[in-house]
Motif scaffolding. Sequence first.
Motif, PDB file in Angstrom:
ATOM      1  N   SER A  94       0.852  -1.186   0.000  1.00  0.00           N
ATOM      2  CA  SER A  94       0.000   0.000   0.000  1.00  0.00           C
ATOM      3  C   SER A  94       0.895   1.245   0.000  1.00  0.00           C
ATOM      4  O   SER A  94       2.079   1.146   0.338  1.00  0.00           O
ATOM      5  N   PRO A  95       0.340   2.419  -0.340  1.00  0.00           N
ATOM      6  CA  PRO A  95       1.163   3.638  -0.313  1.00  0.00           C
ATOM      7  C   PRO A  95       1.833   3.858   1.044  1.00  0.00           C
ATOM      8  O   PRO A  95       2.997   4.274   1.106  1.00  0.00           O
ATOM      9  N   ASP A  96       1.129   3.558   2.138  1.00  0.00           N
ATOM     10  CA  ASP A  96       1.729   3.744   3.468  1.00  0.00           C
ATOM     11  C   ASP A  96       2.893   2.781   3.690  1.00  0.00           C
ATOM     12  O   ASP A  96       3.909   3.152   4.277  1.00  0.00           O
ATOM     13  N   GLU A  97       2.713   1.562   3.203  1.00  0.00           N
ATOM     14  CA  GLU A  97       3.794   0.577   3.360  1.00  0.00           C
ATOM     15  C   GLU A  97       5.025   1.003   2.533  1.00  0.00           C
ATOM     16  O   GLU A  97       6.162   0.868   2.981  1.00  0.00           O
ATOM     17  N   TRP A  98       4.771   1.541   1.345  1.00  0.00           N
ATOM     18  CA  TRP A  98       5.887   2.028   0.521  1.00  0.00           C
ATOM     19  C   TRP A  98       6.626   3.156   1.229  1.00  0.00           C
ATOM     20  O   TRP A  98       7.857   3.212   1.231  1.00  0.00           O
ATOM     21  N   ARG A  99       5.848   4.061   1.838  1.00  0.00           N
ATOM     22  CA  ARG A  99       6.473   5.181   2.550  1.00  0.00           C
ATOM     23  C   ARG A  99       7.346   4.661   3.699  1.00  0.00           C
ATOM     24  O   ARG A  99       8.447   5.151   3.930  1.00  0.00           O
ATOM     25  N   ALA A 100       6.836   3.637   4.391  1.00  0.00           N
ATOM     26  CA  ALA A 100       7.592   3.079   5.522  1.00  0.00           C
ATOM     27  C   ALA A 100       8.885   2.407   5.034  1.00  0.00           C
ATOM     28  O   ALA A 100       9.960   2.603   5.614  1.00  0.00           O
ATOM     29  N   VAL A 101       8.775   1.664   3.949  1.00  0.00           N
ATOM     30  CA  VAL A 101       9.958   0.994   3.395  1.00  0.00           C
ATOM     31  C   VAL A 101      10.978   2.037   2.925  1.00  0.00           C
ATOM     32  O   VAL A 101      12.179   1.916   3.160  1.00  0.00           O
ATOM     33  N   TYR A 102      10.445   3.067   2.269  1.00  0.00           N
ATOM     34  CA  TYR A 102      11.313   4.132   1.749  1.00  0.00           C
ATOM     35  C   TYR A 102      12.061   4.812   2.907  1.00  0.00           C
ATOM     36  O   TYR A 102      13.263   5.035   2.847  1.00  0.00           O
ATOM     37  N   ARG A 103      11.291   5.118   3.979  1.00  0.00           N
ATOM     38  CA  ARG A 103      11.895   5.764   5.154  1.00  0.00           C
ATOM     39  C   ARG A 103      12.982   4.879   5.759  1.00  0.00           C
ATOM     40  O   ARG A 103      14.039   5.352   6.141  1.00  0.00           O
ATOM     41  N   GLN A 104      12.710   3.595   5.800  1.00  0.00           N
ATOM     42  CA  GLN A 104      13.643   2.661   6.428  1.00  0.00           C
ATOM     43  C   GLN A 104      14.969   2.579   5.636  1.00  0.00           C
ATOM     44  O   GLN A 104      16.045   2.569   6.228  1.00  0.00           O
ATOM     45  N   HIS A 105      14.867   2.543   4.318  1.00  0.00           N
ATOM     46  CA  HIS A 105      16.071   2.305   3.509  1.00  0.00           C
ATOM     47  C   HIS A 105      16.692   3.577   2.933  1.00  0.00           C
ATOM     48  O   HIS A 105      17.892   3.621   2.706  1.00  0.00           O
ATOM     49  N   VAL A 106      15.864   4.554   2.676  1.00  0.00           N
ATOM     50  CA  VAL A 106      16.377   5.751   1.987  1.00  0.00           C
ATOM     51  C   VAL A 106      16.422   6.954   2.925  1.00  0.00           C
ATOM     52  O   VAL A 106      17.360   7.745   2.900  1.00  0.00           O
ATOM     53  N   GLY A 107      15.432   7.116   3.747  1.00  0.00           N
ATOM     54  CA  GLY A 107      15.342   8.277   4.625  1.00  0.00           C
ATOM     55  C   GLY A 107      14.040   9.002   4.368  1.00  0.00           C
ATOM     56  O   GLY A 107      13.209   8.549   3.581  1.00  0.00           O
ATOM     57  N   GLU A 108      13.892  10.148   5.024  1.00  0.00           N
ATOM     58  CA  GLU A 108      12.658  10.915   4.860  1.00  0.00           C
ATOM     59  C   GLU A 108      12.542  11.425   3.431  1.00  0.00           C
ATOM     60  O   GLU A 108      13.532  11.809   2.814  1.00  0.00           O
ATOM     61  N   GLN A 109      11.329  11.410   2.892  1.00  0.00           N
ATOM     62  CA  GLN A 109      11.063  11.973   1.565  1.00  0.00           C
ATOM     63  C   GLN A 109      11.311  13.472   1.608  1.00  0.00           C
ATOM     64  O   GLN A 109      10.811  14.150   2.495  1.00  0.00           O
ATOM     65  N   ARG A 110      12.147  13.972   0.658  1.00  0.00           N
ATOM     66  CA  ARG A 110      12.403  15.408   0.656  1.00  0.00           C
ATOM     67  C   ARG A 110      11.367  16.149  -0.168  1.00  0.00           C
ATOM     68  O   ARG A 110      10.792  15.595  -1.068  1.00  0.00           O
TER      69      ARG A 110
END
Lengths: 225, 239
Positions: B223-239
Amino acid sequence: MRGYLRKAWLIAWKDLLSEWRSREVFGVMAVFALLTILIFNFALDVAPLNRLELAPGLLWVTFIFAGLLGLNRSFVRERDQGSLEGLMLAPVDRSAIYLGKVIGNTLFILSVEAVTLPLFAALFDVSAPVGPLAVPLLLGTVGFAVIGTVFAAISVNTRLRDVLLPILVLPIFVPVVIAAVKASATVFARRSLLEESRHWLGLLLTFDVLFFTLALLLFDAVLEE
Amino acid sequence: MTPTPLIEVRNLHKTFGLRPALRGVSLSVAKGEWLTLFGPNGAGKTTLINVLATLTRPTRGEVRLQGHPLTSDWTDARRYIGLVGHRSFLYPDLTAAENLHFFARLYDVSAPEKRVRALAETVGLAERLQDPVRTFSRGMVQRLTIARALLHDPLILLLDEPYTGLDAAASEWLSDLLADMVRQGRTILMATHNLEHGLAFCHRAVILRRGRLVFEARRDDLSPDEWRAVYRQHVGEQR
């Protein structure tokens, strides 16, 4: 083969058109060459007796240093624009990129020579038949562009590129300078180029062919690095 | 039988001096697929794209295009690849038309006049074709860069942060253009920091970190929320 040559010419044409619009490289080379000749004229006491001996050397020193400026700029511009990668990305043999660059650089240097020669002849009060003089000028300039283009491509990504290019080029270019000066001196002395300087012309031609072939084979690795 | 992937990368390593940029990356992209590559700065995204674009040779590992290994002679493979990188590859002193014609001839595009005109209209620069590129805004240069990359109608489009310099309207236009290309069977591999742009139309996304592939999933599997969580975990906060 036709396609290969067409693409090499296309790259040269692109360089010439860019230069026509910006006049960046030609302007720098021509002004430098004219200033050098003026300085030689004021700094050296060229007597009528020794001017024929000095003239060819002074002329080639001027062309070589002006040419080095132009060679440096031709690759620095590609690097600054990031356009060299655009050429590397195209389905073009990388030796065709080299050939295109050599054609462009040779034409730049020859055009600076064409502008500089009349002033040189007037200031130093020397004259030479254009046809025979064109032979060592053309062979020497091609040799210079052949060597200089490879080393400009090598030095462009280094911080010391302005210093590195002459340091790399000049030692290798010594045989061409000697041969070109000797052959030009024969023309200025109004003696037969073919009779008296055949071996110097042979050396120039051999150098051009040998280093051009080597550079064609090595340019892919040069660009890769 | 599983169809041969259009792009196949096996155990790819690339080292610059002593610094490893890619450490054993393996991935495959099917024909007509849009794969998004996420990763923080220095993750190796640009290096991977440059290897696939044949600009850089890998230190170790294998890249296959349509099942054929890319070995020493990459010249022909370049006909299938279009790249929008960090630099435009354009010549600022030439006009937009001269730039496009130059690249069209390098790629042996048939009927270059027609192709240049059509692409200029596609990217909305038909009225500016005769203007020098140095007079263009950043967004216009990016549009022309995209036209340059599409000139030879490449099978594979490699995009490295293609939304850079585009305003909201132009970004939307680019997303629509890319989605159209995928519908026409083109394959897209796009590196981006932008989660929204990266996930908008892609089929699959991977995350690269310190030269290794650390996450891979189909877009619709999370889901979009899960993608955001994965992104935060591996890449960092969305700029």
